[in-house]
Every structure is written in C-alpha cells, then in structure tokens.
Write an enzyme that holds these catalytic residues in place. Structure first.
Site, PDB file in Angstrom:
ATOM      1  CE  LYS A 232      -3.254   2.923   0.381  1.00 38.59           C
ATOM      2  NZ  LYS A 232      -4.227   3.161  -0.662  1.00 38.59           N
ATOM      3  CB  CYS A 286      -3.958   8.745  -0.236  1.00 41.54           C
ATOM      4  SG  CYS A 286      -5.685   8.561   0.205  1.00 41.54           S
TER       5      CYS A 286
HETATM    6  N1  SAJ Z   1      -1.676  14.841  -9.256  1.00 39.64           N
HETATM    7  C1  SAJ Z   1      -0.818  15.639  -9.992  1.00 39.64           C
HETATM    8  N2  SAJ Z   1      -0.413  15.195 -11.214  1.00 39.64           N
HETATM    9  C2  SAJ Z   1      -0.822  14.008 -11.732  1.00 39.64           C
HETATM   10  C3  SAJ Z   1      -1.685  13.201 -10.963  1.00 39.64           C
HETATM   11  C4  SAJ Z   1      -2.098  13.638  -9.739  1.00 39.64           C
HETATM   12  O1  SAJ Z   1      -0.424  16.733  -9.563  1.00 39.64           O
HETATM   13  O2  SAJ Z   1      -0.410  13.692 -12.865  1.00 39.64           O
HETATM   14  C5  SAJ Z   1      -2.129  15.303  -7.924  1.00 39.64           C
HETATM   15  C6  SAJ Z   1      -3.626  15.511  -7.802  1.00 39.64           C
HETATM   16  O3  SAJ Z   1      -4.006  16.772  -8.294  1.00 39.64           O
HETATM   17  C7  SAJ Z   1      -3.816  15.384  -6.306  1.00 39.64           C
HETATM   18  C8  SAJ Z   1      -2.766  14.349  -5.914  1.00 39.64           C
HETATM   19  O4  SAJ Z   1      -1.851  14.293  -6.980  1.00 39.64           O
HETATM   20  O5  SAJ Z   1      -3.533  16.607  -5.649  1.00 39.64           O
HETATM   21  C9  SAJ Z   1      -3.320  12.966  -5.647  1.00 39.64           C
HETATM   22  O6  SAJ Z   1      -4.315  12.632  -6.616  1.00 39.64           O
HETATM   23  P1  SAJ Z   1      -4.396  11.167  -7.266  1.00 39.64           P
HETATM   24  O7  SAJ Z   1      -5.533  11.177  -8.211  1.00 39.64           O
HETATM   25  O8  SAJ Z   1      -3.068  10.786  -7.808  1.00 39.64           O
HETATM   26  O9  SAJ Z   1      -4.629  10.193  -6.042  1.00 39.64           O
HETATM   27  P2  SAJ Z   1      -5.691  10.121  -4.823  1.00 39.64           P
HETATM   28  O10 SAJ Z   1      -5.012  10.683  -3.616  1.00 39.64           O
HETATM   29  O11 SAJ Z   1      -7.019  10.630  -5.177  1.00 39.64           O
HETATM   30  O12 SAJ Z   1      -5.817   8.511  -4.665  1.00 39.64           O
HETATM   31  C10 SAJ Z   1      -4.635   7.736  -4.475  1.00 39.64           C
HETATM   32  C11 SAJ Z   1      -4.672   6.543  -5.448  1.00 39.64           C
HETATM   33  N3  SAJ Z   1      -3.366   5.879  -5.452  1.00 39.64           N
HETATM   34  C12 SAJ Z   1      -2.695   5.683  -6.603  1.00 39.64           C
HETATM   35  O13 SAJ Z   1      -3.077   6.067  -7.677  1.00 39.64           O
HETATM   36  C13 SAJ Z   1      -1.401   4.926  -6.474  1.00 39.64           C
HETATM   37  C14 SAJ Z   1      -5.775   5.583  -5.015  1.00 39.64           C
HETATM   38  O14 SAJ Z   1      -5.744   4.400  -5.808  1.00 39.64           O
HETATM   39  C15 SAJ Z   1      -5.602   5.212  -3.540  1.00 39.64           C
HETATM   40  O15 SAJ Z   1      -6.606   4.319  -3.096  1.00 39.64           O
HETATM   41  C16 SAJ Z   1      -5.690   6.488  -2.728  1.00 39.64           C
HETATM   42  O16 SAJ Z   1      -4.594   7.323  -3.120  1.00 39.64           O
HETATM   43  C17 SAJ Z   1      -5.609   6.119  -1.256  1.00 39.64           C
HETATM   44  O17 SAJ Z   1      -6.667   6.134  -0.591  1.00 39.64           O
HETATM   45  O18 SAJ Z   1      -4.532   5.732  -0.787  1.00 39.64           O
END
Ligand code: SAJ
Length: 434
Positions: A232, A286
C-alpha cells in the site's frame, strides 16, 4: 483447505466457547472507505453494522443519508438501510468479520499516528468470539496488523491469537487488506480492482479472502500482512515520486524558460516514457501522507521517497510565489483563484495545495482574492474573515485582472481564450492547453 485456526462451528462444539455469528460484518469507521465498503457488503448479502464515534454520522446513515460526496454512494446506502442489511451504531457489536477503516494521520515530525487503529482494536477485543476475523484496511505503517494482534492478545488471554510467521492453530484470524480506490470512483473500484490480502498467517489470509471474494470481481491475491502493508505504501509513494518528477520539471522549465507542457507532451511520445502532469503541489489524505509512513520505517534508506515529498510540498510554495509576482505586476487588480479541492471534480479539500496557497495569499492580499469553487457552498473556515470572497466563475471574470487555475474542474474547462483576453493568466494544471 484445512484452516489451522479453529472454525466457529468447531469451537462452538468442542471448545465450549460461543462461536462468532455467521455472515455479520462490523465496519469500524464510516468515512470515505468504510461507508462505501459497508454499504457494498450489505448489497452483496452481508448483514453489516457500521460503527462510528460520531453520533451525527451514525444518525445520518441510519436515516439513509450520506455525509460525504461520492458517486453512486447515496443510492447504495439508502437501499441498504431500507433493506435493513446495514445499520449504524457507536458501539462495536459481535460479528464474524471486523473491518477497521479509521484514519491514520501524520503526527509530530511526520511520524505515523495509529492511535485510531489501536482504539478500534481495543473496542473489538471485548466483543470478539472464536472464529472471527479482524481485517485492517487503514493505510498503516508496516507492523500495524501485528500491533492489533498484540492488543487483542493482551485484552483476551482466553483466546489464541495468531502471531507473525506462526502456523499453529489460533482462535481468531488477523489480516491486512489495503483499500486502493480512487476518490470519485470508489464504488466502482471497490468491486473491480484487484485486492492484496495479507494474513498474519497463511490461514488468516485465506479467511479474510473469503470476505473479499464475495464482492470483488478483480483478483484477490494473498500474501503476508507485512508485505500487504508495504504494498500500500509503495503504491502511493510510486505515484508521489512520479508526480514529483513532473513538478520538478515544471520548476526547471520556469528557470530555463521552456514550456513544460510541450516538453512533457513530446517526451511522452517516446515508447518508454510516461511523465505525469505538474500541478500546484500534491494533495489529498493519501499520496501527500503515506510516503512518510515508508520513510518512518527506514529513514536512512528512503531518500528518494523523502525528497519527492519535499519537492511536491515545495511546489505549492513555488506556485504561491509566482502568484505573488502577478499580484505585484497588477498592483490594483483582483485575482480569481479557480478551484480549492485537492484534485478535479471532488468536494474534498484535505491537504489541498490549492487551499494552502489561497490561505497564504489571503493573509496578505485577502481583499484582492476572488475564490471560485463550485464544490463549496461557503468559504472554508481558514479563508473566512480574510476579505477573500467566494464568487461564481462569471462574477470573477467580470472584474479579475489575474486568473489562476489551481484545479482543473470540469466546470472550468469551457473557458476560452477570449474569456481571458487582456488578463494575466497562470494555469498551474495545463488545463487551458487541453
Ligand atoms: N496529481 C498531480 N499530477 C498528476 C496526478 C495527480 O499533480 O499527474 C495530484 C492531484 O491533483 C492530487 C494528488 O496528486 O492533488 C493525488 O491525486 P491522485 O488522483 O493521484 O490520487 P488520490 O489521492 O485521489 O488517490 C490515491 C490513489 N493511489 C494511486 O493512484 C497509487 C488511489 O488508488 C488510492 O486508493 C488512494 O490514493 C488512497 O486512498 O490511498
């Protein structure tokens, strides 16, 4: 297979102990993960008791309502409450499965705080009966499932609790199964994603898998609890490190004067390159948090993971400074900040870099800030009283001399070049190019 822990039926007859009831699940913590999981289990025929410390949350759920915005969740909860397959309470009941889905925040110095998981284990201990299975879903530092086992063992000397690496018979099962669902797609991903199920012993993993295979259409992969805990943290650290690379590139591009979006677009045409998107920083509860759990477990070794966290945190400061430069360039002008959420199309502002930036700017320029956030009914508390105003996009565009895209909500995507003509524009998400 023959489980080395004693089944409920066996214990009920030969050990003289009352066995755990069949088909009842207690989900401890009715938040973003616990509530959708509880309602989904109920829809798959389990008798589910959702437990939360908040009476308000319990009352809302028992009334068939939800206290969080998540696609498809309201109907799922309403149907389960109507069918009486889901009930909420503040007291932990006796059940066959206990699922712990409580917060694990960062404490002092970015150290993991597992006190809510420990409290859940203490609440379960007096209720648990032989044959029951306890599953931790909360994102946790490695070793947390063994800590839960130790708490239950201490509180219940009458039970044989499984130990790490052990294979001897035990009265109960203990496992770790991390949630890995994406906010906004939780209900769908709960069913379709693969799951990693780590048992304190192999038999514990098999017992926990029986719960997940009842509703998961993806693969249920069994392993040890420590590996599942690490998996995780590694998943979210992988994403954090990759976003940090994109964010660092955007800062390098600012220095050397090239267009980072164009660089990434073209670099990604290489068959083995896939750079993520820069933004104003990384938010959410997360990705901005979990890598620290990995760092805490091996501070000397986790150098890249720590640096990625620092780069992503610094990106918010870098973004704030660029907006301050725009405020100086248009000294009388108002700035429209588009979006406060931690990512597009959700109402979740936790650890949001956009909110952090807005708050920092409001401390010095509150009167000049127009916030546009379709997912907020009121200004968040940290902005209230600063002079900043929550307005519609149309209202902001009537007066703002500076427009900053902090979140690429769908509601902003119709913005055309003519809407922004004559203004200073800073698009932290590259939305206006898409
Ligand atoms: N972000 C960027 N650039 C990108 C992608 C995301 O700046 O190219 C930013 C987003 O704007 C946001 C942050 O990253 O601020 C996180 O967003 P996210 O969509 O990457 O992830 P979360 O936090 O919504 O969900 C993550 C997911 N983990 C992964 O993709 C490895 C999800 O599957 C998990 O279940 C979740 O964390 C969790 O609960 O741990």
């Amino acid at each position: 297979m023959n489980a080395p822990f004693k089944t409920a039926a066996a214990l009920g007859s030969d050990a003289g102990k009352q066995p755990a009831p069949d088909h009842q699940v207690a989900v401890i913590g009715l938040g973003y993960i616990g509530l959708p999981t509880a309602a989904l289990l109920a829809s798959y025929g389990w008798s589910v008791c959702g437990v939360d410390v908040s009476q308000k949350v319990v009352d809302t759920v028992n009334a068939g309502g939800v206290h969080i915005e998540e696609r498809d969740l309201d109907a799922l909860v309403r149907d389960a409450i109507t069918a009486k397959t889901l009930v909420a309470t503040t007291e932990v009941p006796t059940a066959s499965f206990y699922m712990i889905a409580v917060p694990t925040p960062l404490g002092e110095g970015n150290a993991p705080d597992i006190s809510y998981v420990e409290a859940a284990a203490r609440a379960i201990a007096p209720k648990i009966l032989p044959g029951a299975c306890v599953i931790v879903e909360s994102t946790s530092p490695v070793g947390t499932t063994e800590r839960v086992a130790a708490i239950i063992a201490e509180a219940r000397p009458d039970l044989t609790v499984p130990r790490g690496g052990g294979t001897e018979e035990a009265d109960i099962a203990l496992a770790y199964c991390p949630e890995r669902v994406l906010p906004g797609r939780i209900v769908n991903e709960l069913v379709h994603n693969d799951r990693v199920i780590g048992g304190v012993t192999p038999a514990c993993a098999e017992r926990a898998a029986a719960l997940y295979t009842s509703f998961v259409k993806g693969d249920c992969l069994t392993t040890t609890a420590r590996v599942a805990e690490t998996v995780k943290l590694v998943e979210n650290s992988f994403r954090d490190v990759n976003i940090a690379f994109a964010n660092e590139l955007s800062m390098i591009a600012d220095t050397i004067g090239v267009d980072v979006w164009e660089v990434i677009r073209l670099a990604n045409r290489h068959p083995r390159v896939n750079i993520l998107q820069p933004g104003p920083g990384v938010g959410g509860h997360c990705i901005a948090v979990d890598p620290w759990f990995l760092v805490a477990g091996a501070p000397e070794s986790a150098r890249l993971v720590r640096t990625a966290r620092e780069v992503n945190d610094h990106k918010a400061v870098h973004t704030e400074n660029k907006i301050r430069a725009l405020l100086e360039a248009a000294p009388q002008g108002e700035v429209a900040l588009l979006g406060l959420a931690f990512k597009p199309d959700i109402d979740d502002f936790r650890e949001s870099p956009a909110l952090e930036i807005a708050e920092a700017l409001a401390e010095t320029h509150g009167e000049r800030i127009l916030v546009v956030e379709p997912f907020a009914e009121d200004l968040p508390t940290c902005l209230a009283g600063t002079g900043a105003r929550l307005v519609t996009l149309d209202a902001a565009l009537r007066t703002a001399e500076i427009v900053v895209v902090l979140v690429d909500h769908t509601a902003f995507k119709h913005l055309a070049p003519e809407d922004l003509a004559g203004r200073l524009v800073f698009d932290t998400r590259g939305m206006l190019r898409r």
